[in-house]
Design an enzyme around this catalytic site. Structure first.
Site, PDB file in Angstrom:
ATOM      1  N   LYS A   1       0.806  -1.232   0.000  1.00 30.80           N
ATOM      2  CA  LYS A   1       0.000   0.000   0.000  1.00 30.80           C
ATOM      3  C   LYS A   1       0.834   1.275   0.000  1.00 30.80           C
ATOM      4  CE  LYS A   1      -0.677  -0.045   4.998  1.00 30.80           C
ATOM      5  NZ  LYS A   1      -1.433  -0.699   6.065  1.00 30.80           N
TER       6      LYS A   1
ATOM      7  N   ARG B   1      -7.650  -0.283  17.222  1.00 26.98           N
ATOM      8  CA  ARG B   1      -8.102  -0.046  15.856  1.00 26.98           C
ATOM      9  C   ARG B   1      -9.066  -1.189  15.566  1.00 26.98           C
ATOM     10  NH1 ARG B   1      -4.221   0.770  10.622  1.00 26.98           N
ATOM     11  NH2 ARG B   1      -4.652  -1.447  10.399  1.00 26.98           N
TER      12      ARG B   1
HETATM   13  C1  LIG Z   1      -0.598  -1.405   6.746  1.00 31.88           C
HETATM   14  C2  LIG Z   1      -0.890  -2.691   7.404  1.00 31.88           C
HETATM   15  C3  LIG Z   1       0.139  -3.610   7.598  1.00 31.88           C
HETATM   16  C4  LIG Z   1       1.578  -3.326   7.222  1.00 31.88           C
HETATM   17  O1  LIG Z   1       2.111  -2.375   8.097  1.00 31.88           O
HETATM   18  P1  LIG Z   1       3.649  -1.919   8.018  1.00 31.88           P
HETATM   19  O2  LIG Z   1       3.837  -1.109   9.244  1.00 31.88           O
HETATM   20  O3  LIG Z   1       3.771  -1.112   6.762  1.00 31.88           O
HETATM   21  O4  LIG Z   1       4.479  -3.133   7.988  1.00 31.88           O
HETATM   22  C5  LIG Z   1      -0.195  -4.820   8.179  1.00 31.88           C
HETATM   23  N1  LIG Z   1      -1.452  -5.099   8.555  1.00 31.88           N
HETATM   24  C6  LIG Z   1      -2.465  -4.224   8.398  1.00 31.88           C
HETATM   25  C7  LIG Z   1      -3.832  -4.601   8.830  1.00 31.88           C
HETATM   26  C8  LIG Z   1      -2.221  -2.987   7.811  1.00 31.88           C
HETATM   27  O5  LIG Z   1      -3.216  -2.114   7.661  1.00 31.88           O
END
Ligand SMILES: *Cc1c(COP(=O)(O)O)cnc(C)c1O
Length: 353
Positions: free
Chosen positions: A37, A130
């Protein structure tokens, strides 16, 4: 052709970081989903993650998963599905993270309609507040969804550090493992996956402290920035300059460091503080908060420091102003928010090197 500002991405460095983390995790039986992302699922970079051995590609946005369809690993939707997009969720994601029974029921109907099996990971709240079910509610929810047609409950998961900054610890990771063991036994489930979290979990892996049983992580930041996310520390052997930002100097003058006049709030409602350090060389770079976050930029030239930015102007101070001219380019390493803003801004050109 307009070329600046631009984000440069080094494919080889991204591949190196990914395969390094994949291997480190493999030694403790952990598979890694490559999270795309932060770079808007750019296909060349996602392809590099696949080459480096990620078990899935994961993204929060369906548009991005749709763009990754041709790559030969399962696609995972990270953000809980919007009830209005469930047909596309089943179409473009093989796996999704979920916490709402009503949504899972509707996913079941949609999967049946499309003649597919949709896999889900049930998210459990471990304290970051969250997404996720409170652990006490998990057994009841599992009992409600295990027999739904078209749905395969592949595991449970959690996400920490994202909103409130709550860290993964041996204790809360162990809590997740114990919940999985309990659910497996009580409902005679295989429940093969325990997906503990994001890049903030890596410090436990590198310290050899991740509890047995955790076997999946979803990693983005650590791959793109070369740092673990709990304490922001560099990870051994990783590049911290997979992405760099370049902008062009449009003004270069010696100016006072103390603004002249009465000071209110700036464009963003902030009240900056100033120290009088006499006159200094200052440059304006043609980029702004539509493209970058000034606090998330690290000039590669140590004699350059970021002063601040408005929507379209990035102001820097130059300790050695005589080395630069109007029209020169400045290069910065990027932090997470500049990476997000830069990749998303249509004014920032993207270049893979
Ligand atoms: C963005 C996200 C991740 C990855 O997070 P990083 O800190 O970029 O490794 C993993 N799980 C969920 C649910 C996320 O939204």
């Amino acid at each position: 052709m307009l070329n600046n500002p631009r984000l440069l991405a080094d494919r080889r460095k991204l591949l190196h970081n990914t395969s390094n983390i994949v291997q480190q995790c493999q030694t403790t039986g952990i598979k890694v989903a490559g999270v795309t992302k932060s770079f808007c699922a750019h296909s060349v970079l996602a392809q590099a993650m696949v080459e480096a051995g990620v078990s899935e590609l994961a993204d929060s946005r369906l548009e991005n998963l749709q763009a990754l369809q041709s790559l030969p690993v399962p696609k995972m939707l990270l953000r809980l599905p919007q009830p209005s997009e469930l047909a596309q969720v089943v179409q473009y994601a093989n796996i999704s993270l979920n916490s709402e029974v009503s949504t899972i029921r509707r996913l079941s109907r949609e999967a049946k309609t499309q003649g597919k099996v949709h896999r889900i990971i049930l998210m459990v709240e471990l304290g970051d507040l969250r997404e996720g079910l409170l652990p006490d509610d998990a057994p009841k929810v599992v009992s409600q969804i295990i027999s739904l047609p078209g749905i395969e409950l592949m595991g449970i998961g959690s996400n920490l550090t994202c909103l409130s900054g709550v860290l993964p610890t041996v204790d809360n990771m162990q809590q997740l493992v114990e919940l999985a063991l309990y659910l497996r036994q009580r409902y005679c489930l295989e429940l093969p996956v325990i997906s503990a979290g994001n890049s903030s979990c890596l410090y436990l892996v590198y310290d050899g402290k991740m509890p047995q049983g955790i076997n999946h992580l979803r990693i983005g930041k650590a791959i793109t920035l070369g740092r673990e996310a709990a304490f922001g520390l560099r990870l051994p052997g990783l590049h911290d300059d997979v992405f760099t930002f370049q902008g062009e100097i449009i003004e270069l003058k010696e100016k006072p460091t103390l603004p002249i006049g009465r000071i209110g709030s700036n464009t963003f409602g902030e009240k900056p503080a100033f120290v009088d350090r006499g006159r200094r060389a200052r440059a304006i770079v043609a980029a702004g908060r539509q493209d970058i976050d000034p606090q998330s930029l690290l000039p590669v030239d140590e004699e350059v420091s970021v002063v601040g930015a408005s929507s379209d102007h990035l102001v820097v101070e130059l300790a050695a102003g005589e080395r630069y001219r109007v029209g020169d380019e400045l290069t910065f390493k990027v932090g997470y928010s500049t990476l997000l803003a830069g990749m998303t801004s249509r004014y920032v050109k993207k270049e893979i090197v």
